[in-house]
Design a protein around this motif. Structure first.
Motif, PDB file in Angstrom:
ATOM      1  N   ARG A 232     -13.545  -2.839 -11.278  1.00 47.31           N
ATOM      2  CA  ARG A 232     -14.985  -3.040 -11.438  1.00 47.31           C
ATOM      3  C   ARG A 232     -15.445  -4.292 -10.708  1.00 47.31           C
ATOM      4  O   ARG A 232     -16.005  -4.238  -9.619  1.00 47.31           O
ATOM      5  CB  ARG A 232     -15.355  -3.098 -12.921  1.00 47.31           C
ATOM      6  N   TRP A 233     -15.177  -5.464 -11.293  1.00 48.76           N
ATOM      7  CA  TRP A 233     -15.631  -6.703 -10.683  1.00 48.76           C
ATOM      8  C   TRP A 233     -14.796  -7.068  -9.460  1.00 48.76           C
ATOM      9  O   TRP A 233     -15.224  -7.895  -8.641  1.00 48.76           O
ATOM     10  CB  TRP A 233     -15.580  -7.838 -11.710  1.00 48.76           C
ATOM     11  N   GLY A 234     -13.633  -6.468  -9.334  1.00 45.21           N
ATOM     12  CA  GLY A 234     -12.778  -6.780  -8.194  1.00 45.21           C
ATOM     13  C   GLY A 234     -12.910  -5.831  -7.027  1.00 45.21           C
ATOM     14  O   GLY A 234     -12.135  -5.903  -6.072  1.00 45.21           O
ATOM     15  N   ARG A 235     -13.902  -4.948  -7.065  1.00 43.51           N
ATOM     16  CA  ARG A 235     -14.045  -3.966  -5.973  1.00 43.51           C
ATOM     17  C   ARG A 235     -14.265  -4.636  -4.630  1.00 43.51           C
ATOM     18  O   ARG A 235     -13.806  -4.137  -3.594  1.00 43.51           O
ATOM     19  CB  ARG A 235     -15.210  -3.022  -6.278  1.00 43.51           C
ATOM     20  N   GLN A 236     -14.978  -5.769  -4.618  1.00 46.86           N
ATOM     21  CA  GLN A 236     -15.265  -6.432  -3.345  1.00 46.86           C
ATOM     22  C   GLN A 236     -14.005  -6.982  -2.673  1.00 46.86           C
ATOM     23  O   GLN A 236     -14.021  -7.310  -1.485  1.00 46.86           O
ATOM     24  CB  GLN A 236     -16.255  -7.569  -3.566  1.00 46.86           C
ATOM     25  N   TYR A 237     -12.913  -7.091  -3.432  1.00 47.64           N
ATOM     26  CA  TYR A 237     -11.679  -7.635  -2.873  1.00 47.64           C
ATOM     27  C   TYR A 237     -10.690  -6.551  -2.446  1.00 47.64           C
ATOM     28  O   TYR A 237      -9.618  -6.863  -1.928  1.00 47.64           O
ATOM     29  CB  TYR A 237     -11.007  -8.551  -3.902  1.00 47.64           C
ATOM     30  N   MET A 238     -11.020  -5.294  -2.664  1.00 47.86           N
ATOM     31  CA  MET A 238     -10.105  -4.216  -2.303  1.00 47.86           C
ATOM     32  C   MET A 238     -10.059  -4.028  -0.794  1.00 47.86           C
ATOM     33  O   MET A 238     -11.064  -4.150  -0.100  1.00 47.86           O
ATOM     34  CB  MET A 238     -10.534  -2.914  -2.963  1.00 47.86           C
ATOM     35  N   ALA A 239      -8.875  -3.730  -0.290  1.00 45.44           N
ATOM     36  CA  ALA A 239      -8.707  -3.485   1.142  1.00 45.44           C
ATOM     37  C   ALA A 239      -7.506  -2.576   1.349  1.00 45.44           C
ATOM     38  O   ALA A 239      -6.638  -2.453   0.474  1.00 45.44           O
ATOM     39  CB  ALA A 239      -8.525  -4.790   1.908  1.00 45.44           C
ATOM     40  N   LEU A 240      -7.458  -1.963   2.507  1.00 47.60           N
ATOM     41  CA  LEU A 240      -6.396  -1.012   2.814  1.00 47.60           C
ATOM     42  C   LEU A 240      -5.995  -1.159   4.271  1.00 47.60           C
ATOM     43  O   LEU A 240      -6.852  -1.276   5.150  1.00 47.60           O
ATOM     44  CB  LEU A 240      -6.889   0.414   2.552  1.00 47.60           C
ATOM     45  N   THR A 241      -4.699  -1.168   4.540  1.00 49.07           N
ATOM     46  CA  THR A 241      -4.211  -1.186   5.906  1.00 49.07           C
ATOM     47  C   THR A 241      -2.836  -0.526   5.939  1.00 49.07           C
ATOM     48  O   THR A 241      -2.350  -0.039   4.916  1.00 49.07           O
ATOM     49  CB  THR A 241      -4.151  -2.623   6.470  1.00 49.07           C
ATOM     50  N   THR A 242      -2.239  -0.485   7.094  1.00 50.74           N
ATOM     51  CA  THR A 242      -0.893   0.068   7.241  1.00 50.74           C
ATOM     52  C   THR A 242       0.007  -0.996   7.861  1.00 50.74           C
ATOM     53  O   THR A 242      -0.469  -2.018   8.362  1.00 50.74           O
ATOM     54  CB  THR A 242      -0.888   1.318   8.122  1.00 50.74           C
ATOM     55  N   GLY A 243       1.288  -0.754   7.840  1.00 48.61           N
ATOM     56  CA  GLY A 243       2.219  -1.707   8.418  1.00 48.61           C
ATOM     57  C   GLY A 243       3.595  -1.114   8.555  1.00 48.61           C
ATOM     58  O   GLY A 243       3.810   0.092   8.353  1.00 48.61           O
ATOM     59  N   LYS A 244       4.546  -1.958   8.887  1.00 44.18           N
ATOM     60  CA  LYS A 244       5.938  -1.539   9.005  1.00 44.18           C
ATOM     61  C   LYS A 244       6.829  -2.651   8.484  1.00 44.18           C
ATOM     62  O   LYS A 244       6.425  -3.827   8.435  1.00 44.18           O
ATOM     63  CB  LYS A 244       6.289  -1.200  10.455  1.00 44.18           C
ATOM     64  N   ILE A 245       8.028  -2.263   8.089  1.00 45.64           N
ATOM     65  CA  ILE A 245       9.010  -3.227   7.605  1.00 45.64           C
ATOM     66  C   ILE A 245      10.156  -3.264   8.610  1.00 45.64           C
ATOM     67  O   ILE A 245      10.765  -2.233   8.911  1.00 45.64           O
ATOM     68  CB  ILE A 245       9.539  -2.838   6.212  1.00 45.64           C
ATOM     69  N   ASP A 247      13.665  -5.298   9.400  1.00 42.45           N
ATOM     70  CA  ASP A 247      14.692  -6.230   8.900  1.00 42.45           C
ATOM     71  C   ASP A 247      14.198  -6.996   7.677  1.00 42.45           C
ATOM     72  O   ASP A 247      14.390  -8.211   7.544  1.00 42.45           O
ATOM     73  CB  ASP A 247      15.109  -7.211  10.002  1.00 42.45           C
ATOM     74  N   GLY A 248      13.526  -6.278   6.776  1.00 44.10           N
ATOM     75  CA  GLY A 248      13.074  -6.874   5.532  1.00 44.10           C
ATOM     76  C   GLY A 248      11.766  -7.630   5.604  1.00 44.10           C
ATOM     77  O   GLY A 248      11.338  -8.215   4.606  1.00 44.10           O
ATOM     78  N   THR A 249      11.104  -7.621   6.763  1.00 40.65           N
ATOM     79  CA  THR A 249       9.830  -8.331   6.925  1.00 40.65           C
ATOM     80  C   THR A 249       8.696  -7.343   7.122  1.00 40.65           C
ATOM     81  O   THR A 249       8.733  -6.514   8.034  1.00 40.65           O
ATOM     82  CB  THR A 249       9.878  -9.290   8.126  1.00 40.65           C
ATOM     83  N   LEU A 250       7.695  -7.433   6.267  1.00 46.05           N
ATOM     84  CA  LEU A 250       6.502  -6.598   6.392  1.00 46.05           C
ATOM     85  C   LEU A 250       5.558  -7.208   7.410  1.00 46.05           C
ATOM     86  O   LEU A 250       5.228  -8.389   7.349  1.00 46.05           O
ATOM     87  CB  LEU A 250       5.786  -6.496   5.037  1.00 46.05           C
ATOM     88  N   VAL A 251       5.116  -6.384   8.354  1.00 48.37           N
ATOM     89  CA  VAL A 251       4.116  -6.790   9.342  1.00 48.37           C
ATOM     90  C   VAL A 251       3.010  -5.746   9.303  1.00 48.37           C
ATOM     91  O   VAL A 251       3.272  -4.552   9.500  1.00 48.37           O
ATOM     92  CB  VAL A 251       4.712  -6.877  10.757  1.00 48.37           C
ATOM     93  N   THR A 252       1.781  -6.170   9.041  1.00 47.09           N
ATOM     94  CA  THR A 252       0.686  -5.210   8.891  1.00 47.09           C
ATOM     95  C   THR A 252      -0.244  -5.196  10.097  1.00 47.09           C
ATOM     96  O   THR A 252      -0.260  -6.123  10.918  1.00 47.09           O
ATOM     97  CB  THR A 252      -0.166  -5.537   7.651  1.00 47.09           C
TER      98      THR A 252
END
Length: 377
Positions: A232-245, A247-252
Protein backbone atom coordinates in the motif's frame (compact mmCIF):
# COMPACT_ATOMS: atom_id res chain seq x y z
CA UNK A 1 -13.05 -11.02 15.63
CA UNK A 2 -12.14 -14.05 13.57
CA UNK A 3 -14.85 -13.35 10.99
CA UNK A 4 -13.76 -9.70 10.80
CA UNK A 5 -10.15 -10.65 10.07
CA UNK A 6 -11.17 -13.07 7.31
CA UNK A 7 -13.65 -10.60 5.82
CA UNK A 8 -11.02 -7.86 5.80
CA UNK A 9 -8.48 -10.11 4.13
CA UNK A 10 -11.06 -11.29 1.60
CA UNK A 11 -11.96 -7.68 0.77
CA UNK A 12 -8.24 -6.93 0.18
CA UNK A 13 -8.02 -9.93 -2.14
CA UNK A 14 -10.88 -8.58 -4.23
CA UNK A 15 -9.29 -5.19 -4.94
CA UNK A 16 -8.02 -4.51 -8.51
CA UNK A 17 -4.53 -3.73 -7.24
CA UNK A 18 -4.33 -7.07 -5.44
CA UNK A 19 -5.20 -9.00 -8.60
CA UNK A 20 -2.61 -7.03 -10.57
CA UNK A 21 0.05 -7.62 -7.92
CA UNK A 22 -0.84 -11.29 -7.49
CA UNK A 23 -0.67 -11.79 -11.25
CA UNK A 24 2.76 -10.21 -11.36
CA UNK A 25 3.97 -12.34 -8.47
CA UNK A 26 2.81 -15.56 -10.13
CA UNK A 27 4.31 -14.51 -13.44
CA UNK A 28 7.65 -13.98 -11.80
CA UNK A 29 7.59 -17.00 -9.53
CA UNK A 30 8.81 -19.52 -12.08
CA UNK A 31 6.16 -22.03 -11.07
CA UNK A 32 5.73 -23.29 -14.63
CA UNK A 33 8.11 -26.19 -14.21
CA UNK A 34 11.42 -24.35 -14.05
CA UNK A 35 14.26 -26.79 -13.56
CA UNK A 36 15.89 -25.99 -10.23
CA UNK A 37 19.53 -26.84 -9.67
CA UNK A 38 21.16 -28.03 -6.49
CA UNK A 39 22.42 -24.53 -5.72
CA UNK A 40 19.01 -22.90 -6.19
CA UNK A 41 16.82 -21.67 -3.33
CA UNK A 42 13.43 -23.31 -2.76
CA UNK A 43 10.97 -22.50 -5.56
CA UNK A 44 13.74 -20.62 -7.32
CA UNK A 45 13.19 -17.62 -5.06
CA UNK A 46 15.31 -15.89 -2.42
CA UNK A 47 14.97 -12.52 -0.71
CA UNK A 48 17.32 -10.12 1.09
CA UNK A 49 16.73 -7.10 3.33
CA UNK A 50 19.02 -4.08 3.62
CA UNK A 51 20.94 -3.91 6.90
CA UNK A 52 23.83 -1.54 6.13
CA UNK A 53 24.34 1.30 3.66
CA UNK A 54 26.53 4.34 3.09
CA UNK A 55 27.63 6.46 0.16
CA UNK A 56 30.71 4.93 -1.40
CA UNK A 57 33.80 7.13 -1.26
CA UNK A 58 37.53 6.58 -1.34
CA UNK A 59 39.24 7.99 1.72
CA UNK A 60 42.64 7.85 3.35
CA UNK A 61 43.02 8.04 7.10
CA UNK A 62 43.89 11.74 7.32
CA UNK A 63 42.38 12.80 4.01
CA UNK A 64 45.66 14.29 2.81
CA UNK A 65 45.61 12.43 -0.50
CA UNK A 66 42.07 13.25 -1.60
CA UNK A 67 41.58 16.50 0.36
CA UNK A 68 44.94 18.32 0.19
CA UNK A 69 43.24 21.68 0.88
CA UNK A 70 41.45 20.32 3.91
CA UNK A 71 37.75 19.77 4.52
CA UNK A 72 34.97 22.12 3.51
CA UNK A 73 33.52 24.78 5.79
CA UNK A 74 30.24 24.13 7.54
CA UNK A 75 27.34 26.52 8.29
CA UNK A 76 28.93 27.94 11.46
CA UNK A 77 32.26 28.66 9.78
CA UNK A 78 30.58 30.21 6.74
CA UNK A 79 28.28 32.32 8.91
CA UNK A 80 31.25 33.72 10.87
CA UNK A 81 33.03 34.67 7.65
CA UNK A 82 29.95 36.14 5.99
CA UNK A 83 28.82 38.14 9.01
CA UNK A 84 31.94 38.81 11.13
CA UNK A 85 31.26 40.25 14.57
CA UNK A 86 34.52 42.17 14.61
CA UNK A 87 33.52 44.47 11.72
CA UNK A 88 31.09 46.26 14.04
CA UNK A 89 28.18 46.18 11.57
CA UNK A 90 24.73 45.77 13.13
CA UNK A 91 22.64 43.19 11.28
CA UNK A 92 19.12 41.88 11.75
CA UNK A 93 18.01 38.27 11.97
CA UNK A 94 16.31 38.65 8.59
CA UNK A 95 19.58 39.82 7.03
CA UNK A 96 21.60 36.95 8.49
CA UNK A 97 20.06 33.72 9.79
CA UNK A 98 16.83 33.86 7.81
CA UNK A 99 18.75 34.87 4.70
CA UNK A 100 20.89 31.77 4.85
CA UNK A 101 17.98 29.50 5.77
CA UNK A 102 16.00 30.83 2.81
CA UNK A 103 18.84 30.15 0.44
CA UNK A 104 18.88 26.50 1.44
CA UNK A 105 15.56 26.24 -0.39
CA UNK A 106 16.21 28.93 -3.00
CA UNK A 107 19.96 28.77 -3.69
CA UNK A 108 21.69 31.67 -5.40
CA UNK A 109 25.19 32.05 -6.82
CA UNK A 110 26.28 34.12 -3.80
CA UNK A 111 27.67 31.16 -1.90
CA UNK A 112 29.96 30.22 -4.77
CA UNK A 113 31.43 33.71 -4.74
CA UNK A 114 31.88 33.84 -0.95
CA UNK A 115 33.27 30.41 -0.10
CA UNK A 116 35.60 28.09 -2.00
CA UNK A 117 34.47 24.48 -2.36
CA UNK A 118 37.05 21.72 -2.02
CA UNK A 119 36.24 18.81 -4.31
CA UNK A 120 37.86 15.43 -3.71
CA UNK A 121 41.02 15.04 -5.77
CA UNK A 122 42.76 12.12 -7.43
CA UNK A 123 41.73 9.37 -9.81
CA UNK A 124 40.70 6.67 -7.32
CA UNK A 125 37.19 5.99 -6.13
CA UNK A 126 34.54 3.35 -5.56
CA UNK A 127 31.67 2.58 -7.92
CA UNK A 128 30.73 1.09 -11.28
CA UNK A 129 31.12 2.00 -14.93
CA UNK A 130 27.68 3.40 -15.66
CA UNK A 131 28.09 4.70 -19.21
CA UNK A 132 30.50 2.21 -20.78
CA UNK A 133 32.96 5.02 -21.55
CA UNK A 134 36.31 5.72 -19.88
CA UNK A 135 37.37 9.36 -19.95
CA UNK A 136 39.35 11.86 -17.89
CA UNK A 137 36.46 12.42 -15.48
CA UNK A 138 36.27 8.75 -14.52
CA UNK A 139 38.03 6.93 -11.71
CA UNK A 140 39.86 3.69 -11.25
CA UNK A 141 39.58 1.31 -8.33
CA UNK A 142 42.02 1.46 -5.44
CA UNK A 143 43.85 -1.63 -6.73
CA UNK A 144 43.97 -0.18 -10.25
CA UNK A 145 42.28 -3.22 -11.79
CA UNK A 146 39.02 -1.45 -12.70
CA UNK A 147 38.78 1.75 -14.73
CA UNK A 148 35.96 3.88 -16.10
CA UNK A 149 34.25 4.20 -12.70
CA UNK A 150 31.53 6.86 -12.63
CA UNK A 151 31.09 8.46 -9.21
CA UNK A 152 31.04 12.24 -9.43
CA UNK A 153 29.14 12.40 -6.15
CA UNK A 154 32.43 11.42 -4.54
CA UNK A 155 33.94 14.68 -5.84
CA UNK A 156 31.19 16.54 -3.98
CA UNK A 157 31.02 14.72 -0.64
CA UNK A 158 34.53 13.27 -0.35
CA UNK A 159 35.87 16.31 1.55
CA UNK A 160 32.82 16.90 3.73
CA UNK A 161 33.44 15.41 7.16
CA UNK A 162 29.80 14.34 7.60
CA UNK A 163 30.06 11.64 4.93
CA UNK A 164 33.41 10.19 5.90
CA UNK A 165 34.17 7.36 8.33
CA UNK A 166 33.03 8.52 11.75
CA UNK A 167 30.87 11.26 10.26
CA UNK A 168 27.49 12.00 11.81
CA UNK A 169 25.39 11.59 8.66
CA UNK A 170 27.23 8.46 7.63
CA UNK A 171 26.69 6.94 11.07
CA UNK A 172 23.08 7.93 11.64
CA UNK A 173 21.78 7.39 8.11
CA UNK A 174 23.06 3.84 8.40
CA UNK A 175 21.89 3.36 11.97
CA UNK A 176 18.39 4.57 11.23
CA UNK A 177 18.28 2.58 8.01
CA UNK A 178 18.38 -0.38 10.38
CA UNK A 179 16.11 1.04 13.08
CA UNK A 180 13.19 2.51 11.14
CA UNK A 181 10.76 0.38 9.17
CA UNK A 182 10.34 3.20 6.65
CA UNK A 183 13.74 2.11 5.34
CA UNK A 184 12.99 -1.59 5.07
CA UNK A 185 14.32 -2.17 1.54
CA UNK A 186 13.84 -5.64 0.04
CA UNK A 187 15.40 -7.34 -2.98
CA UNK A 188 13.82 -10.59 -4.11
CA UNK A 189 15.26 -12.86 -6.81
CA UNK A 190 13.00 -15.29 -8.64
CA UNK A 191 13.42 -17.83 -11.43
CA UNK A 192 16.79 -18.71 -9.91
CA UNK A 193 18.10 -22.03 -11.24
CA UNK A 194 21.50 -21.72 -9.62
CA UNK A 195 22.66 -19.24 -6.99
CA UNK A 196 26.23 -19.45 -8.28
CA UNK A 197 25.65 -19.02 -12.02
CA UNK A 198 22.40 -18.18 -13.76
CA UNK A 199 22.03 -16.32 -17.04
CA UNK A 200 18.55 -15.00 -16.39
CA UNK A 201 16.93 -14.06 -13.07
CA UNK A 202 14.12 -11.67 -12.18
CA UNK A 203 14.82 -9.00 -9.57
CA UNK A 204 11.90 -7.42 -7.68
CA UNK A 205 12.30 -4.55 -5.23
CA UNK A 206 9.86 -3.70 -2.45
CA UNK A 207 9.58 -1.94 0.86
CA UNK A 208 9.05 -4.26 3.82
CA UNK A 209 7.03 -3.71 6.98
CA UNK A 210 8.84 -5.58 9.74
CA UNK A 211 11.69 -5.05 12.17
CA UNK A 212 15.07 -6.59 11.48
CA UNK A 213 15.98 -9.70 13.41
CA UNK A 214 19.17 -9.29 15.44
CA UNK A 215 21.31 -11.63 17.47
CA UNK A 216 21.67 -11.35 21.26
CA UNK A 217 24.15 -8.45 20.91
CA UNK A 218 21.62 -6.37 19.01
CA UNK A 219 24.33 -5.42 16.52
CA UNK A 220 24.42 -8.29 14.01
CA UNK A 221 21.48 -9.45 11.89
CA UNK A 222 20.21 -13.00 11.62
CA UNK A 223 19.10 -14.59 8.37
CA UNK A 224 15.76 -16.31 8.05
CA UNK A 225 13.30 -13.69 9.32
CA UNK A 226 10.10 -12.78 7.47
CA UNK A 227 9.40 -9.46 5.76
CA UNK A 228 5.89 -8.58 4.62
CA UNK A 229 5.70 -6.55 1.42
CA UNK A 230 4.20 -3.08 1.95
CA UNK A 231 1.85 -3.16 -1.02
CA UNK A 232 0.00 0.00 0.00
CA UNK A 233 2.22 2.81 1.25
CA UNK A 234 5.28 1.19 -0.28
CA UNK A 235 3.97 1.04 -3.84
CA UNK A 236 6.10 4.02 -4.88
CA UNK A 237 9.23 2.03 -4.02
CA UNK A 238 8.40 -1.07 -6.07
CA UNK A 239 10.60 -1.81 -9.07
CA UNK A 240 11.36 -4.68 -11.41
CA UNK A 241 14.39 -5.59 -13.49
CA UNK A 242 16.32 -8.61 -14.72
CA UNK A 243 19.88 -9.74 -14.21
CA UNK A 244 22.33 -12.60 -14.16
CA UNK A 245 24.47 -14.33 -11.58
CA UNK A 246 28.11 -14.87 -12.50
CA UNK A 247 30.39 -16.73 -10.07
CA UNK A 248 28.05 -15.85 -7.22
CA UNK A 249 27.70 -12.15 -8.12
CA UNK A 250 24.37 -10.68 -9.17
CA UNK A 251 24.58 -8.05 -11.90
CA UNK A 252 21.33 -6.39 -12.96
CA UNK A 253 20.09 -4.36 -15.85
CA UNK A 254 19.61 -0.67 -14.97
CA UNK A 255 16.28 0.54 -13.59
CA UNK A 256 15.28 3.74 -15.36
CA UNK A 257 13.79 5.50 -12.32
CA UNK A 258 13.50 4.26 -8.76
CA UNK A 259 12.88 5.73 -5.32
CA UNK A 260 14.74 4.29 -2.35
CA UNK A 261 13.41 5.08 1.14
CA UNK A 262 15.97 7.17 3.01
CA UNK A 263 14.51 7.94 6.40
CA UNK A 264 16.88 9.19 9.08
CA UNK A 265 16.76 11.04 12.39
CA UNK A 266 13.38 11.27 14.10
CA UNK A 267 11.93 8.76 11.63
CA UNK A 268 11.61 11.18 8.74
CA UNK A 269 10.02 9.89 5.54
CA UNK A 270 12.69 10.96 3.06
CA UNK A 271 13.81 9.14 -0.05
CA UNK A 272 16.43 9.31 -2.77
CA UNK A 273 15.66 9.18 -6.49
CA UNK A 274 17.97 7.25 -8.81
CA UNK A 275 18.12 6.99 -12.57
CA UNK A 276 19.73 4.00 -14.25
CA UNK A 277 20.25 2.20 -10.93
CA UNK A 278 21.95 -1.18 -11.12
CA UNK A 279 22.85 -3.72 -8.46
CA UNK A 280 26.10 -5.66 -8.10
CA UNK A 281 25.85 -8.01 -5.14
CA UNK A 282 27.90 -11.00 -3.99
CA UNK A 283 25.34 -13.60 -2.98
CA UNK A 284 25.17 -16.58 -0.68
CA UNK A 285 22.34 -18.38 1.08
CA UNK A 286 22.61 -16.15 4.17
CA UNK A 287 23.52 -12.69 2.91
CA UNK A 288 24.36 -10.34 0.05
CA UNK A 289 26.96 -7.60 -0.08
CA UNK A 290 28.10 -5.18 -2.72
CA UNK A 291 27.03 -2.00 -4.42
CA UNK A 292 24.14 -0.03 -5.82
CA UNK A 293 25.21 2.44 -8.47
CA UNK A 294 23.37 4.91 -10.65
CA UNK A 295 22.63 8.58 -11.15
CA UNK A 296 21.23 10.37 -8.09
CA UNK A 297 18.70 13.12 -8.76
CA UNK A 298 20.27 16.40 -7.62
CA UNK A 299 17.08 18.14 -6.49
CA UNK A 300 15.88 15.08 -4.57
CA UNK A 301 19.28 14.72 -2.90
CA UNK A 302 19.18 18.34 -1.72
CA UNK A 303 15.55 18.07 -0.60
CA UNK A 304 16.21 14.91 1.42
CA UNK A 305 19.15 16.57 3.16
CA UNK A 306 17.32 19.76 4.12
CA UNK A 307 14.13 18.01 5.27
CA UNK A 308 16.08 15.49 7.32
CA UNK A 309 19.04 17.42 8.73
CA UNK A 310 18.57 20.90 10.14
CA UNK A 311 21.31 23.53 9.87
CA UNK A 312 22.14 22.73 13.49
CA UNK A 313 22.76 19.07 12.65
CA UNK A 314 24.53 19.86 9.38
CA UNK A 315 27.00 21.90 11.43
CA UNK A 316 28.19 18.83 13.36
CA UNK A 317 30.17 17.62 10.36
CA UNK A 318 30.80 20.90 8.55
CA UNK A 319 28.20 20.29 5.86
CA UNK A 320 26.82 23.40 4.18
CA UNK A 321 23.88 22.37 2.00
CA UNK A 322 24.24 25.73 0.25
CA UNK A 323 27.75 24.98 -0.97
CA UNK A 324 27.02 21.30 -1.53
CA UNK A 325 24.05 22.11 -3.77
CA UNK A 326 26.17 24.23 -6.09
CA UNK A 327 28.79 21.48 -6.21
CA UNK A 328 26.11 18.91 -7.06
CA UNK A 329 24.97 21.06 -9.96
CA UNK A 330 28.52 21.66 -11.14
CA UNK A 331 29.52 17.98 -11.10
CA UNK A 332 26.20 16.54 -12.32
CA UNK A 333 26.97 14.30 -15.28
CA UNK A 334 23.76 12.57 -16.35
CA UNK A 335 20.19 12.90 -17.54
CA UNK A 336 20.19 16.41 -19.04
CA UNK A 337 16.99 18.42 -18.92
CA UNK A 338 15.42 18.19 -22.41
CA UNK A 339 14.72 21.93 -22.49
CA UNK A 340 17.81 23.45 -20.89
CA UNK A 341 20.39 20.72 -21.46
CA UNK A 342 21.52 21.03 -17.82
CA UNK A 343 22.36 17.71 -16.19
CA UNK A 344 19.84 16.80 -13.49
CA UNK A 345 21.57 13.79 -11.90
CA UNK A 346 25.02 12.87 -10.65
CA UNK A 347 26.77 9.49 -10.85
CA UNK A 348 27.07 7.80 -7.47
CA UNK A 349 27.45 4.52 -5.62
CA UNK A 350 26.24 3.05 -2.33
CA UNK A 351 27.92 0.26 -0.41
CA UNK A 352 25.34 -2.12 1.02
CA UNK A 353 25.00 -5.25 3.13
CA UNK A 354 21.87 -7.38 3.17
CA UNK A 355 20.57 -10.41 5.09
CA UNK A 356 18.40 -13.21 3.70
CA UNK A 357 14.70 -13.04 4.56
CA UNK A 358 11.51 -14.80 3.52
CA UNK A 359 9.49 -12.26 1.53
CA UNK A 360 5.77 -12.53 2.28
CA UNK A 361 3.46 -11.18 -0.42
CA UNK A 362 -0.14 -10.02 0.21
CA UNK A 363 -1.61 -13.37 -0.90
CA UNK A 364 0.62 -15.19 1.57
CA UNK A 365 -0.38 -12.68 4.24
CA UNK A 366 -4.03 -13.48 3.61
CA UNK A 367 -3.40 -17.21 3.83
CA UNK A 368 -1.60 -16.77 7.15
CA UNK A 369 -4.46 -14.70 8.61
CA UNK A 370 -7.07 -17.17 7.40
CA UNK A 371 -5.12 -20.15 8.76
CA UNK A 372 -4.79 -18.53 12.19
CA UNK A 373 -8.47 -17.69 12.26
CA UNK A 374 -9.44 -21.22 11.24
CA UNK A 375 -7.23 -22.76 13.91
CA UNK A 376 -9.06 -20.81 16.63
CA UNK A 377 -12.49 -22.14 15.69
Amino acid sequence: MQDTAIASATKWRQTPFFFALAGAVLALSGLAGTAVGAEAPADGRIGYVLTDRHWAIFETEDGAAECPQGFNLGPREQYSKQFPVEDGVERTVVETRLLREGRQWHPTIVEEDLFPFYAAQGNKSVGLDLDGVADDNDFQSEDGETSGIDNQLYRVIGCIAHYRAGGIIRHFENKFAQQYNDNRWLVELSQVDDLANDDDVVVSIYRGMDDLLTDASGEAFIAGATQRVDARWGRQYMALTTGKIVDGTLVTEPIDTIKIPWSSTFDTSGYQVFRGLRLQLDLDTESAEGMLAGYTDVEAFNHQLNTTWSTHHQSYGQLSSLSQYHALRNFADGYPDPETGVNTAISSAIKVKMTRVAVMHPEVSYQAIAARAESRK
